[in-house]
Scaffold this active site. Structure first.
Site, mmCIF file in Angstrom:
data_model
loop_
_atom_site.group_PDB
_atom_site.id
_atom_site.type_symbol
_atom_site.label_atom_id
_atom_site.label_comp_id
_atom_site.label_asym_id
_atom_site.label_seq_id
_atom_site.Cartn_x
_atom_site.Cartn_y
_atom_site.Cartn_z
ATOM 1 C CE LYS A 13 40.861 44.956 35.359
ATOM 2 N NZ LYS A 13 41.845 44.434 36.335
ATOM 3 N NE ARG A 88 44.216 40.399 31.831
ATOM 4 C CZ ARG A 88 43.149 40.160 32.570
ATOM 5 N NH1 ARG A 88 41.934 40.189 32.061
ATOM 6 N NH2 ARG A 88 43.286 39.884 33.850
ATOM 7 N NE ARG A 127 39.431 38.030 42.912
ATOM 8 C CZ ARG A 127 39.862 38.608 41.782
ATOM 9 N NH1 ARG A 127 39.234 39.666 41.315
ATOM 10 N NH2 ARG A 127 40.918 38.145 41.154
ATOM 11 N NE ARG A 160 39.785 34.581 39.708
ATOM 12 C CZ ARG A 160 39.919 35.683 38.962
ATOM 13 N NH1 ARG A 160 38.970 36.607 38.993
ATOM 14 N NH2 ARG A 160 40.966 35.869 38.197
#
Ligand code: AMP
Length: 218
Positions: A13, A88, A127, A160
């Site tokens: 996304k 969500r 990521r 993260r």
């Protein structure tokens, strides 16, 4: 154009939203990014949200809804935007309907990123994010020109904490239990379009461009 990008964490996304911003000037509204900014700033909202984010749980609805309504109400009527990571939950979806109804700016399409689990795991574990500007990279699929350094602003890249294996499982469970039902919610409204989430960034953009033009949205 007003879009919702729906799908599990790692579905693509954020990458899609960044391409839509770069190529079509569509504003990228990511509740995850907004919350991380609040955490970085050490605000009361950030401190409250951090407790949930660190463990991969969803931040309470009222916190996120307040943040998004302020953002959306502040936009110009003609501004195109893509909501990434919101709504969500069903309560969030219903609140968004209400906010946009009052503004008379309905959502045009909900893009549901149908992504396979192995691709999700690979994306999340690789990521990397810029500490300074929040831009996302991937060590294999979208590496920066210089390892560990953001191409855009020169900031340091980091992984993260909630992309760790244990937290990813909690986030995927939260998606299955609280978010997945929104697929039916938007399907019933007729605005849902299934997107091949395993596509790489460029291929995905070509697909979206084609979809928008077929549906008279470009
Ligand atoms: P994301 O960057 O979209 O993966 O979001 C990171 C984290 O922020 C999530 O795991 C949640 O803890 C929190 N978060 C982001 N968006 C929402 C939302 N719409 N509702 C509740 N929590 C959210």
């Amino acid at each position: 154009m007003r879009l919702i990008l729906l799908g599990p964490p790692g579905a693509g996304k954020g990458t899609a939203a960044e391409i839509l911003k770069k190529e079509l000037g569509i504003l990228h509204i990511s509740t995850g990014d907004m919350l991380r900014e609040q955490v970085k700033a050490g605000s009361a909202l950030g401190l409250e949200a951090k407790k949930y984010m660190d463990t991969g749980k969803l931040v309470p609805d009222d916190v996120v809804i307040g943040m998004v309504s302020e953002k959306v109400e502040g936009l110009k009527e003609t501004e195109s935007f893509a909501l990434d990571g919101f709504p969500r939950t069903k309560v969030q979806a219903q609140s968004l309907d209400q906010i946009l109804k009052e503004l008379r700016r309905p959502i045009d399409r909900v893009l549901y990123f149908d992504t396979s689990t192995p691709v999700i795991i690979k994306r999340l574990s690789g990521r990397r994010v810029c500490k300074q500007c929040g831009l996302n990279y991937h060590i294999h699929n979208m590496p920066p020109k210089k390892p560990g350094v953001c191409d855009q602003c020169g900031g340091a890249l980091y992984q993260r904490a909630d992309d760790s294996e244990a937290t990813v499982q909690t986030r995927l469970n939260a998606y299955r239990e609280q978010t997945a039902e929104l697929i039916d919610y938007y399907q019933l409204k007729g605005s849902l379009r299934k997107i091949p989430g395993d596509y790489q960034a460029r291929q995905l953009f070509e697909y979206l461009k084609d979809l928008f033009s077929k549906e008279g949205l470009s």
